[in-house]
Motif scaffolding. Structure first.
Motif, PDB file in Angstrom:
ATOM      1  N   LYS A  42      37.062 -56.161   9.150  1.00 47.99           N
ATOM      2  CA  LYS A  42      37.309 -54.718   9.098  1.00 47.99           C
ATOM      3  C   LYS A  42      36.013 -53.975   8.760  1.00 47.99           C
ATOM      4  O   LYS A  42      35.025 -54.572   8.345  1.00 47.99           O
ATOM      5  N   GLU A  43      36.045 -52.652   8.910  1.00 54.94           N
ATOM      6  CA  GLU A  43      34.869 -51.841   8.629  1.00 54.94           C
ATOM      7  C   GLU A  43      34.544 -51.835   7.138  1.00 54.94           C
ATOM      8  O   GLU A  43      35.443 -51.857   6.292  1.00 54.94           O
ATOM      9  N   LYS A  44      33.262 -51.792   6.832  1.00 52.46           N
ATOM     10  CA  LYS A  44      32.855 -51.539   5.461  1.00 52.46           C
ATOM     11  C   LYS A  44      33.331 -50.142   5.073  1.00 52.46           C
ATOM     12  O   LYS A  44      33.383 -49.229   5.905  1.00 52.46           O
ATOM     13  N   ILE A  45      33.699 -49.972   3.821  1.00 53.71           N
ATOM     14  CA  ILE A  45      34.303 -48.725   3.372  1.00 53.71           C
ATOM     15  C   ILE A  45      33.229 -47.777   2.842  1.00 53.71           C
ATOM     16  O   ILE A  45      32.477 -48.124   1.928  1.00 53.71           O
ATOM     17  N   VAL A  46      33.187 -46.585   3.419  1.00 53.35           N
ATOM     18  CA  VAL A  46      32.248 -45.561   2.934  1.00 53.35           C
ATOM     19  C   VAL A  46      32.966 -44.515   2.083  1.00 53.35           C
ATOM     20  O   VAL A  46      32.351 -43.870   1.230  1.00 53.35           O
ATOM     21  N   ASN A  47      34.274 -44.336   2.319  1.00 54.44           N
ATOM     22  CA  ASN A  47      35.063 -43.449   1.472  1.00 54.44           C
ATOM     23  C   ASN A  47      36.526 -43.831   1.556  1.00 54.44           C
ATOM     24  O   ASN A  47      36.939 -44.584   2.443  1.00 54.44           O
ATOM     25  N   VAL A  48      37.314 -43.325   0.629  1.00 56.44           N
ATOM     26  CA  VAL A  48      38.752 -43.575   0.635  1.00 56.44           C
ATOM     27  C   VAL A  48      39.468 -42.357   0.058  1.00 56.44           C
ATOM     28  O   VAL A  48      38.966 -41.708  -0.861  1.00 56.44           O
ATOM     29  N   ARG A  49      40.595 -42.029   0.656  1.00 58.70           N
ATOM     30  CA  ARG A  49      41.485 -40.992   0.125  1.00 58.70           C
ATOM     31  C   ARG A  49      42.787 -41.662  -0.293  1.00 58.70           C
ATOM     32  O   ARG A  49      43.338 -42.475   0.453  1.00 58.70           O
ATOM     33  N   PHE A  50      43.292 -41.337  -1.476  1.00 57.51           N
ATOM     34  CA  PHE A  50      44.574 -41.898  -1.869  1.00 57.51           C
ATOM     35  C   PHE A  50      45.339 -40.956  -2.785  1.00 57.51           C
ATOM     36  O   PHE A  50      44.752 -40.186  -3.541  1.00 57.51           O
ATOM     37  N   ASN A  51      46.652 -41.028  -2.664  1.00 58.32           N
ATOM     38  CA  ASN A  51      47.560 -40.208  -3.466  1.00 58.32           C
ATOM     39  C   ASN A  51      48.380 -41.102  -4.383  1.00 58.32           C
ATOM     40  O   ASN A  51      48.699 -42.247  -4.027  1.00 58.32           O
ATOM     41  N   CYS A  52      48.729 -40.574  -5.546  1.00 58.29           N
ATOM     42  CA  CYS A  52      49.548 -41.305  -6.511  1.00 58.29           C
ATOM     43  C   CYS A  52      50.619 -40.395  -7.086  1.00 58.29           C
ATOM     44  O   CYS A  52      50.518 -39.173  -7.027  1.00 58.29           O
ATOM     45  N   LYS A  53      51.614 -41.018  -7.659  1.00 65.00           N
ATOM     46  CA  LYS A  53      52.585 -40.312  -8.490  1.00 65.00           C
ATOM     47  C   LYS A  53      52.802 -41.151  -9.737  1.00 65.00           C
ATOM     48  O   LYS A  53      52.447 -42.331  -9.780  1.00 65.00           O
ATOM     49  N   GLY A  54      53.372 -40.554 -10.773  1.00 65.33           N
ATOM     50  CA  GLY A  54      53.610 -41.322 -11.983  1.00 65.33           C
ATOM     51  C   GLY A  54      53.863 -40.426 -13.160  1.00 65.33           C
ATOM     52  O   GLY A  54      54.409 -39.318 -13.020  1.00 65.33           O
ATOM     53  N   ARG A  55      53.444 -40.886 -14.343  1.00 60.96           N
ATOM     54  CA  ARG A  55      53.630 -40.098 -15.552  1.00 60.96           C
ATOM     55  C   ARG A  55      52.473 -40.345 -16.512  1.00 60.96           C
ATOM     56  O   ARG A  55      51.877 -41.427 -16.526  1.00 60.96           O
ATOM     57  N   ILE A  56      52.160 -39.335 -17.319  1.00 64.33           N
ATOM     58  CA  ILE A  56      51.036 -39.395 -18.248  1.00 64.33           C
ATOM     59  C   ILE A  56      51.434 -38.735 -19.564  1.00 64.33           C
ATOM     60  O   ILE A  56      52.404 -37.976 -19.632  1.00 64.33           O
ATOM     61  N   ARG A  57      50.651 -39.011 -20.598  1.00 64.83           N
ATOM     62  CA  ARG A  57      50.825 -38.364 -21.890  1.00 64.83           C
ATOM     63  C   ARG A  57      49.492 -38.354 -22.618  1.00 64.83           C
ATOM     64  O   ARG A  57      48.593 -39.152 -22.316  1.00 64.83           O
ATOM     65  N   SER A  58      49.360 -37.458 -23.600  1.00 62.43           N
ATOM     66  CA  SER A  58      48.082 -37.256 -24.277  1.00 62.43           C
ATOM     67  C   SER A  58      47.889 -38.174 -25.472  1.00 62.43           C
ATOM     68  O   SER A  58      46.768 -38.596 -25.758  1.00 62.43           O
ATOM     69  N   LYS A  59      48.977 -38.456 -26.193  1.00 61.64           N
ATOM     70  CA  LYS A  59      48.843 -39.285 -27.389  1.00 61.64           C
ATOM     71  C   LYS A  59      50.157 -40.009 -27.670  1.00 61.64           C
ATOM     72  O   LYS A  59      51.206 -39.613 -27.156  1.00 61.64           O
ATOM     73  N   PRO A  60      50.122 -41.060 -28.479  1.00 61.22           N
ATOM     74  CA  PRO A  60      51.357 -41.779 -28.807  1.00 61.22           C
ATOM     75  C   PRO A  60      52.401 -40.838 -29.409  1.00 61.22           C
ATOM     76  O   PRO A  60      52.075 -39.966 -30.206  1.00 61.22           O
ATOM     77  N   GLY A  61      53.628 -41.009 -28.970  1.00 64.31           N
ATOM     78  CA  GLY A  61      54.698 -40.160 -29.472  1.00 64.31           C
ATOM     79  C   GLY A  61      54.956 -38.932 -28.636  1.00 64.31           C
ATOM     80  O   GLY A  61      56.022 -38.319 -28.739  1.00 64.31           O
ATOM     81  N   ASP A  62      53.994 -38.533 -27.802  1.00 66.93           N
ATOM     82  CA  ASP A  62      54.205 -37.406 -26.900  1.00 66.93           C
ATOM     83  C   ASP A  62      55.226 -37.768 -25.832  1.00 66.93           C
ATOM     84  O   ASP A  62      55.337 -38.937 -25.433  1.00 66.93           O
ATOM     85  N   SER A  63      55.942 -36.776 -25.340  1.00 64.95           N
ATOM     86  CA  SER A  63      56.818 -37.009 -24.200  1.00 64.95           C
ATOM     87  C   SER A  63      55.969 -37.148 -22.936  1.00 64.95           C
ATOM     88  O   SER A  63      54.861 -36.615 -22.844  1.00 64.95           O
ATOM     89  N   TRP A  64      56.500 -37.873 -21.959  1.00 68.37           N
ATOM     90  CA  TRP A  64      55.776 -38.112 -20.718  1.00 68.37           C
ATOM     91  C   TRP A  64      55.838 -36.879 -19.820  1.00 68.37           C
ATOM     92  O   TRP A  64      56.827 -36.147 -19.805  1.00 68.37           O
ATOM     93  N   MET A  65      54.776 -36.674 -19.044  1.00 69.78           N
ATOM     94  CA  MET A  65      54.739 -35.644 -18.012  1.00 69.78           C
ATOM     95  C   MET A  65      54.668 -36.318 -16.651  1.00 69.78           C
ATOM     96  O   MET A  65      53.805 -37.177 -16.428  1.00 69.78           O
ATOM     97  N   ASN A  66      55.551 -35.949 -15.741  1.00 69.95           N
ATOM     98  CA  ASN A  66      55.473 -36.459 -14.376  1.00 69.95           C
ATOM     99  C   ASN A  66      54.316 -35.782 -13.652  1.00 69.95           C
ATOM    100  O   ASN A  66      54.028 -34.610 -13.884  1.00 69.95           O
ATOM    101  N   PHE A  67      53.648 -36.510 -12.776  1.00 63.24           N
ATOM    102  CA  PHE A  67      52.501 -35.945 -12.073  1.00 63.24           C
ATOM    103  C   PHE A  67      52.428 -36.450 -10.629  1.00 63.24           C
ATOM    104  O   PHE A  67      53.026 -37.447 -10.263  1.00 63.24           O
ATOM    105  N   LYS A  68      51.652 -35.720  -9.849  1.00 70.48           N
ATOM    106  CA  LYS A  68      51.202 -36.163  -8.529  1.00 70.48           C
ATOM    107  C   LYS A  68      49.697 -35.916  -8.477  1.00 70.48           C
ATOM    108  O   LYS A  68      49.209 -34.907  -9.001  1.00 70.48           O
ATOM    109  N   SER A  69      48.973 -36.834  -7.864  1.00 72.20           N
ATOM    110  CA  SER A  69      47.521 -36.690  -7.802  1.00 72.20           C
ATOM    111  C   SER A  69      47.024 -36.991  -6.399  1.00 72.20           C
ATOM    112  O   SER A  69      47.670 -37.716  -5.633  1.00 72.20           O
TER     113      SER A  69
END
Length: 257
Positions: free
Chosen positions: A48-75
């Motif tokens: 296959k071709e050598k990779i010069v760039n890549v685009r990708f999308n994700c979904k999931g959840r994140i939080r800032s510190k332990p005990g915080d509620s999760w936030m759903n995200f798309k990136s």
């Protein structure tokens, strides 16, 4: 911030649009440790071709510190590999209030800005800790999303045992290292580095071991990559998982935004 994202990606695409990627041959893998070589063959990079760039999308959840509620995200994100550039845009919601963020890494400098409701800046991070930490993130992206880039001879490899290696990755005057762990099949299952910093506000930085265990490999456009990852800081008192990511879309060697 979406305008900044589009502008930075457009600039990156202009730098790679004139490149005609070579085809990866078996000999391109010859210098790699055996388990990394096995991983790349399993990923289907040969022919296959050598990779010069890549685009990708994700979904999931994140939080800032332990005990915080999760936030759903798309990136959505673009990575460029010579020279390294990473442009990451994220949208999340918490209790109905939107938050947006952009991570930018180029010219060996990194920044992260997060706003609430599009108005209030709650994170504005930059400086040497960010530069080093985002260099780790770039190499993490290479390992998980674009394993074909691991043939780069600027990466120094050291075999630890049959299923783990240490890699030293350098960009400009910043050098980071990571331990890569594989299963018997040759799938990368974990990435561990001591060179990334945790910050919740862009002002205070703490250095803890950082890992991203990977799971559920699938085929995207002929490339087999992990689709699920967690981001974990290993603190002295307990492990803190602050992100869970699921890969939803991948495109290599993009020409247009």
């Amino acid at each position: 911030m979406k305008k900044v994202y589009k502008s930075e990606v457009t600039e990156g695409l202009k730098c790679t649009n004139g490149i005609k990627p070579e085809i990866i041959a078996e000999n391109d893998l010859a210098h790699l440790p055996s388990v990394v070589k096995k991983c790349l063959k399993l990923a289907g990079v040969v022919g296959k071709e050598k990779i010069v760039n890549v685009r990708f999308n994700c979904k999931g959840r994140i939080r800032s510190k332990p005990g915080d509620s999760w936030m759903n995200f798309k990136s959505e994100q673009y990575d460029f590999f010579d020279p390294p550039r990473r442009v990451f845009y994220i949208k999340a919601h918490k209790m109905g209030i939107p938050a947006t963020g952009i991570h930018l890494y180029k010219n060996v400098e990194a920044s992260m800005v997060v706003k609430i409701a599009g108005l209030f800046k709650v994170v504005d991070a930059k400086g040497p800790e960010m530069n080093q930490g985002e260099t780790v993130t770039v190499f993490n992206d290479m390992c998980l999303i674009a394993p074909a880039t691991l043939i780069d001879k600027r990466i120094e490899w050291e075999t630890i045992d049959p299923l783990s290696v240490r890699a030293n990755y350098k960009n400009g005057d910043i050098q980071i290292s990571a331990t890569l762990q594989f299963n018997e099949s040759g799938e990368l299952i974990n990435f561990i580095s001591n060179d990334r910093f945790e910050t919740a506000d862009g002002k205070t930085y703490m250095n803890y071991p950082w890992s991203t265990p990977f799971a559920e490999y699938k085929d995207f456009n002929g490339n087999r990559v992990g689709t699920k990852a967690s981001t974990i800081y290993h603190k002295p008192d307990s492990d803190f998982c602050y992100g869970e990511f699921e890969l939803t879309e991948v495109e290599y060697n993009c020409k247009e935004l």
